[in-house]
Structures are given as structure tokens and as C-alpha cells.
Write a protein that holds these residues in place. Structure first.
Motif, short mmCIF file in Angstrom:
data_model
loop_
_atom_site.label_atom_id
_atom_site.label_comp_id
_atom_site.label_asym_id
_atom_site.label_seq_id
_atom_site.Cartn_x
_atom_site.Cartn_y
_atom_site.Cartn_z
N TYR A 230 0.83 -1.21 0.00
CA TYR A 230 0.00 0.00 0.00
C TYR A 230 0.86 1.26 0.00
CZ TYR A 230 -3.84 3.14 1.23
OH TYR A 230 -4.78 4.15 1.23
N LYS A 231 1.88 1.29 0.88
CA LYS A 231 2.78 2.45 0.93
C LYS A 231 3.49 2.63 -0.41
CE LYS A 231 5.36 3.47 4.44
NZ LYS A 231 6.31 3.44 5.56
N LEU A 232 4.01 1.54 -0.96
CA LEU A 232 4.71 1.62 -2.24
C LEU A 232 3.79 2.15 -3.33
CD1 LEU A 232 7.25 1.07 -3.96
CD2 LEU A 232 6.37 -1.26 -4.29
N SER A 233 2.57 1.66 -3.37
CA SER A 233 1.64 2.09 -4.42
C SER A 233 1.34 3.59 -4.32
CB SER A 233 0.35 1.27 -4.38
OG SER A 233 -0.44 1.59 -3.26
N LEU A 234 1.11 4.10 -3.12
CA LEU A 234 0.81 5.52 -2.98
C LEU A 234 2.05 6.39 -3.21
CD1 LEU A 234 -1.79 5.68 -0.09
CD2 LEU A 234 -2.16 5.79 -2.56
N GLU A 235 3.22 5.88 -2.82
CA GLU A 235 4.45 6.62 -3.08
C GLU A 235 4.68 6.76 -4.59
OE1 GLU A 235 7.33 4.40 -0.84
OE2 GLU A 235 6.64 5.24 1.06
N ILE A 236 4.44 5.70 -5.33
CA ILE A 236 4.60 5.74 -6.79
C ILE A 236 3.57 6.70 -7.39
CG2 ILE A 236 4.37 4.40 -8.93
CD1 ILE A 236 5.45 2.00 -7.22
N ALA A 237 2.34 6.61 -6.92
CA ALA A 237 1.29 7.52 -7.42
C ALA A 237 1.70 8.97 -7.19
CB ALA A 237 -0.04 7.22 -6.75
N ALA A 238 2.30 9.27 -6.05
CA ALA A 238 2.74 10.63 -5.75
C ALA A 238 3.94 11.03 -6.62
CB ALA A 238 3.10 10.77 -4.27
N GLN A 239 4.94 10.16 -6.71
CA GLN A 239 6.15 10.46 -7.50
C GLN A 239 5.83 10.68 -8.97
OE1 GLN A 239 8.68 7.09 -6.81
NE2 GLN A 239 9.19 7.71 -4.74
N GLU A 240 4.95 9.85 -9.50
CA GLU A 240 4.61 9.91 -10.93
C GLU A 240 3.49 10.91 -11.23
OE1 GLU A 240 6.10 8.22 -13.48
OE2 GLU A 240 7.53 7.27 -12.13
N GLN A 241 2.92 11.50 -10.17
CA GLN A 241 1.80 12.43 -10.29
C GLN A 241 0.66 11.83 -11.11
OE1 GLN A 241 3.21 16.31 -11.51
NE2 GLN A 241 4.44 16.51 -9.68
N LEU A 242 0.30 10.60 -10.75
CA LEU A 242 -0.74 9.87 -11.48
C LEU A 242 -2.12 10.41 -11.16
CD1 LEU A 242 0.71 6.29 -11.00
CD2 LEU A 242 0.96 7.79 -12.98
N ARG A 243 -3.03 10.25 -12.12
CA ARG A 243 -4.39 10.73 -11.98
C ARG A 243 -5.38 9.64 -11.56
NH1 ARG A 243 -5.59 13.02 -17.56
NH2 ARG A 243 -7.61 13.39 -16.62
N TYR A 244 -5.05 8.37 -11.84
CA TYR A 244 -6.00 7.28 -11.61
C TYR A 244 -5.36 6.14 -10.84
CZ TYR A 244 -7.98 9.95 -15.43
OH TYR A 244 -8.43 10.98 -16.21
N TYR A 245 -6.17 5.51 -9.99
CA TYR A 245 -5.70 4.41 -9.13
C TYR A 245 -6.77 3.33 -9.14
CZ TYR A 245 -3.58 2.33 -4.89
OH TYR A 245 -2.98 1.50 -3.97
N LEU A 246 -6.36 2.11 -9.46
CA LEU A 246 -7.27 0.96 -9.44
C LEU A 246 -6.77 -0.05 -8.44
CD1 LEU A 246 -9.64 -0.71 -10.66
CD2 LEU A 246 -7.95 -1.69 -12.21
N SER A 247 -7.58 -0.37 -7.46
CA SER A 247 -7.28 -1.42 -6.50
C SER A 247 -8.25 -2.56 -6.75
CB SER A 247 -7.44 -0.90 -5.06
OG SER A 247 -7.19 -1.94 -4.14
N ASP A 248 -7.72 -3.67 -7.28
CA ASP A 248 -8.55 -4.83 -7.60
C ASP A 248 -8.49 -5.82 -6.44
OD1 ASP A 248 -9.83 -7.10 -8.55
OD2 ASP A 248 -9.06 -6.86 -10.57
N ASN A 249 -9.55 -5.83 -5.66
CA ASN A 249 -9.67 -6.71 -4.51
C ASN A 249 -10.77 -7.73 -4.76
OD1 ASN A 249 -9.37 -7.78 -1.92
ND2 ASN A 249 -10.84 -6.34 -1.06
N THR A 250 -10.88 -8.19 -6.00
CA THR A 250 -11.91 -9.15 -6.37
C THR A 250 -11.87 -10.39 -5.50
OG1 THR A 250 -11.78 -8.36 -8.64
CG2 THR A 250 -12.88 -10.46 -8.30
N MET A 251 -10.66 -10.79 -5.10
CA MET A 251 -10.54 -12.00 -4.29
C MET A 251 -10.99 -11.78 -2.84
SD MET A 251 -7.72 -11.97 -1.99
CE MET A 251 -7.67 -13.71 -1.85
N GLY A 252 -11.19 -10.54 -2.45
CA GLY A 252 -11.83 -10.26 -1.17
C GLY A 252 -10.94 -10.25 0.05
N ILE A 253 -9.77 -9.61 -0.02
CA ILE A 253 -8.96 -9.52 1.19
C ILE A 253 -9.70 -8.68 2.22
CG2 ILE A 253 -6.80 -9.78 -0.11
CD1 ILE A 253 -6.24 -6.78 0.62
N ASN A 254 -9.49 -9.01 3.47
CA ASN A 254 -10.12 -8.29 4.56
C ASN A 254 -9.05 -7.62 5.40
OD1 ASN A 254 -12.98 -8.98 4.29
ND2 ASN A 254 -12.25 -11.08 4.57
N LEU A 255 -9.36 -6.41 5.85
CA LEU A 255 -8.44 -5.67 6.70
C LEU A 255 -8.99 -5.64 8.12
CD1 LEU A 255 -7.65 -2.56 4.45
CD2 LEU A 255 -6.47 -4.76 4.54
#
Length: 138
Positions: free
Chosen positions: A37-62
Motif C-alpha cells: 500500500y505504501k509503495l503504491s501511494l508513493e509511486i502515485a505521488a512520485q509519478e503524479q498519477l491521476r488514476y488508481y485501481l485497487s482490484d480486490n476481487t478475491m476479497g482480502i479483509n483488513l
């Protein structure tokens, strides 16, 4: 471009589409989840991305403690993100949907971000919404 491949997650960067894609493959440990999660948001910030897709089809629970960690970490980094839309794909599960929206609601209260968030049961609909901005709901 694949950024991370583990047996519990893949993270891919699609620069031309300004998209980061996170695919959960199995239930991660708390440590595994935090790392991805940290890595994904750090990359989104560094790359100044506009879109984020989190595919949790398998249903992980937090667990509740991890939900609080996500909210705290997200509220710290959200100000540095250029994200416009965040789509989360989940299995048809009311609990998953409620938790997703509750966590986003908390983040929204912490920062006055213009980030749009939607939950979907179908990956193709999520991608369509991300790329075209149509207002589709799960």
C-alpha cells in the motif's frame, strides 16, 4: 510496467494512461499489506498519477487496526497526490463495500481533496469509470 510482483500482490504502472493498478492475489499479512500500500501511494505521488485501481476481487479483509493504519497513512499522503479518481473492485459483499466507503469518508474529512472514489463489482466498469469519468456505481 510492473513495479512489484509478489505472491500476494502485483503493482503495475501505466504511464500513458496515468494509472496505477494494484491487484491483490491473496490475503496479505499486515506487514505485506503495509509495504504494498505504501509503495503504491508513493509511486502515485512520485509519478503524479491521476488514476488508481485497487482490484480486490478475491476479497482480502483488513482487520480494524489495519483499517485505522490505512486511514492514518492515507490522510498523511493524500495532500501530495494528484489522483483524481480511485476505483476499488470488490466481490459482491456489503461489508467490503461499507468498509471501503467508511475509510474513504474518514480520509475525505481529514483533507479537502477533490478525489473521487467509487466501489465496483466489475473490473471493466471500474476501468471505464477511471478512463472516461462516467458515473457508475456498484
Amino acid at each position: 510496467m510492473e513495479i512489484l510482483r509478489k505472491n500476494y500482490v502485483t503493482i503495475s504502472l501505466h504511464r500513458p494512461e496515468s494509472l496505477l493498478e494494484v491487484n491483490w492475489l491473496r490475503q496479505p499479512s499486515d506487514k505485506e499489506f503495509k509495504h504494498a500500500y505504501k509503495l503504491s501511494l508513493e509511486i502515485a505521488a512520485q509519478e503524479q498519477l491521476r488514476y488508481y485501481l485497487s482490484d480486490n476481487t478475491m476479497g482480502i479483509n483488513l482487520a480494524m487496526a489495519l483499517q485505522h493504519w490505512v486511514s492514518a497513512y492515507g490522510s498523511d499522503i493524500i495532500g501530495s497526490l494528484k489522483l483524481e479518481r480511485y476505483a476499488r473492485v470488490i466481490p459482491p459483499d456489503a461489508f467490503q463495500e461499507i468498509v471501503s466507503y467508511k475509510m474513504f469518508e474518514f480520509l475525505s474529512q481529514q483533507q479537502q481533496a477533490s478525489l473521487e472514489f467509487r466501489v465496483f463489482y466489475n473490473r471493466a466498469e471500474a476501468m471505464s469509470w477511471l478512463q472516461h469519468g462516467t458515473r457508475q456505481f456498484a
